[in-house]
Write a protein that holds these residues in place. Sequence first.
Motif: not given
Length: 217
Positions: A115, A119, A184, A187-189, A191-194
Amino acid sequence: MIKKIIFTMVRLFFGLFLYAFGLVLAINSNIGLSPWDVFGQGISKTLNITMGHATISVGFVIILINFILGERIGWGTIFNMIFIGEFMDILMLNRLIPISTNFVVSVIMMFCGVMVIALATFLYIGAELGAGPRDGLMVALTRKTNKSVRVVRSIIEIGALVVGYLLGGFVGIGTLIMAFSVGHAVQFIFKLFKFDVSKVKHRYIVDDILFVKNNLY
């Protein structure tokens, strides 16, 4: 203008430090390394150099290959090559992150490392100063071979893993965790921060050379 430059450099270097921190978390989880870190550890053992200096050496060779293949190089690419390795050595040689001897703790450290790396990737790519050496190699080979990114990335990482293992790098369950979870997590990060990586417009070293040249002449 000055404030923007300072903000960009702070973002870049904070991202590079976090990337090194995430890598060391994963390494010190003691259950296996990412494919590139298996390769780096193999180089480290073979040449009897630190893990950080092995990472720098590998990055330097990859940048040369990228340049030969016509990939544009940014200041962020150069700083990525140098400072992630240096930050890794600072963290590892000073034992700032403990080495796990408990499997549950190891798994937690590994996922935390993943993670943090995700970031860090968002931060340093968002600085728009060029992709890291390994990302640049993936792009260059994708362009040259007309193969998909997935195929090229898989071949590169499998190659790094096999060579690193033969040189003595540590492969374990953590290697599988890194191989299948980093993408993954990134991709999540994003999406989280647009964050839309397709809209990133990197500034390359050649752009700065042309800017200086045009202002002087």
